[in-house]
Design a protein around this motif. Structure first.
Motif, mmCIF file in Angstrom:
data_model
loop_
_atom_site.group_PDB
_atom_site.id
_atom_site.type_symbol
_atom_site.label_atom_id
_atom_site.label_comp_id
_atom_site.label_asym_id
_atom_site.label_seq_id
_atom_site.Cartn_x
_atom_site.Cartn_y
_atom_site.Cartn_z
ATOM 1 N N UNK A 1 9.993 4.830 -0.167
ATOM 2 C CA UNK A 1 9.366 4.288 1.005
ATOM 3 C C UNK A 1 8.570 5.258 1.795
ATOM 4 N N UNK A 2 9.361 6.446 2.004
ATOM 5 C CA UNK A 2 8.980 7.579 2.783
ATOM 6 C C UNK A 2 7.830 8.299 1.925
ATOM 7 N N UNK A 3 8.030 8.409 0.548
ATOM 8 C CA UNK A 3 6.828 8.795 -0.170
ATOM 9 C C UNK A 3 5.409 8.008 -0.310
ATOM 10 N N UNK A 4 5.679 6.452 -0.012
ATOM 11 C CA UNK A 4 4.344 5.983 0.292
ATOM 12 C C UNK A 4 3.855 6.155 1.665
ATOM 13 N N UNK A 5 4.800 6.530 2.728
ATOM 14 C CA UNK A 5 4.329 6.613 4.217
ATOM 15 C C UNK A 5 3.292 7.812 4.418
ATOM 16 N N UNK A 6 3.796 8.712 3.672
ATOM 17 C CA UNK A 6 3.118 10.119 3.960
ATOM 18 C C UNK A 6 1.510 10.123 3.870
ATOM 19 N N UNK B 1 -8.153 -1.192 9.238
ATOM 20 C CA UNK B 1 -7.100 -2.234 9.735
ATOM 21 C C UNK B 1 -6.454 -2.868 8.427
ATOM 22 N N UNK B 2 -7.360 -2.992 7.132
ATOM 23 C CA UNK B 2 -6.790 -3.737 6.157
ATOM 24 C C UNK B 2 -5.511 -2.829 5.642
ATOM 25 N N UNK B 3 -5.770 -1.409 5.619
ATOM 26 C CA UNK B 3 -4.679 -0.506 5.209
ATOM 27 C C UNK B 3 -3.639 -0.684 6.019
ATOM 28 N N UNK C 1 -1.348 -4.059 5.468
ATOM 29 C CA UNK C 1 -1.039 -3.884 4.313
ATOM 30 C C UNK C 1 0.375 -2.993 4.158
ATOM 31 N N UNK C 2 0.316 -1.994 5.008
ATOM 32 C CA UNK C 2 1.494 -1.196 5.132
ATOM 33 C C UNK C 2 2.502 -1.905 5.982
ATOM 34 N N UNK C 3 2.123 -2.526 7.112
ATOM 35 C CA UNK C 3 3.033 -3.304 7.829
ATOM 36 C C UNK C 3 3.729 -4.192 7.021
ATOM 37 N N UNK C 4 3.231 -5.164 5.974
ATOM 38 C CA UNK C 4 3.666 -6.041 5.022
ATOM 39 C C UNK C 4 4.555 -5.395 4.414
ATOM 40 N N UNK C 5 4.227 -4.271 3.639
ATOM 41 C CA UNK C 5 5.381 -3.269 2.923
ATOM 42 C C UNK C 5 6.571 -3.162 3.551
ATOM 43 N N UNK C 6 6.239 -2.620 4.728
ATOM 44 C CA UNK C 6 7.522 -2.254 5.565
ATOM 45 C C UNK C 6 8.227 -3.461 6.021
#
Length: 122
Positions: free
Chosen positions: A77-82, A93-95, A98-103
């Motif tokens: 998860x952290x590897x995707x966040x950086x 805003x799309x990105x 998308x990350x908020x849904x992932x989190x």
């Protein structure tokens, strides 16, 4: 056509040489220069200064592996966040959503594991 694959072949050969040559070289030098005088004391199993009182191939509890898998999952998860944080201004805003849904999915999974007791060691 095969000449296009020559750099890949060269890369593989150099990679194998870099990985295998030091092992072979170290083994050969150790055999030639090292002394080998085994006796009964040197051949005994060693574990903290006394003989082993249990089989070394004992089984681990499944929870050990579960904690390890959970660590890898949340570490990814952290590897995707950086990288996401680095390009957040570019993706807009799309990105962001998308990350908020992932989190959110990860948080739901984390809460589920917590409630099921997967994070309890004892």
């Amino acid at each position: 056509m095969l000449e296009n694959y020559f750099p890949i072949l060269l890369f593989l050969i150099i990679g194998l040489l870099v990985g295998v040559a030091p092992l072979c070289l170290g083994w050969g030098v150790g055999k030639v220069l090292g002394t080998n005088k085994p006796d009964a004391e040197k051949l005994l199993p060693y574990e903290c200064g006394f003989d082993a009182f249990e089989d070394a191939r004992m089984q681990f509890d499944v929870r050990y592996y579960l904690v390890a898998i959970l660590f890898i999952l949340f570490d990814l998860e952290v590897a995707f966040l950086v990288p996401w944080a680095l390009v957040l201004k570019d993706i807009g805003s799309f990105g962001f959503f998308s990350m908020m849904i992932f989190l959110a999915i990860l948080v739901v999974g984390f809460v589920y594991e917590w409630k099921k007791g997967a994070l309890e060691w004892e």
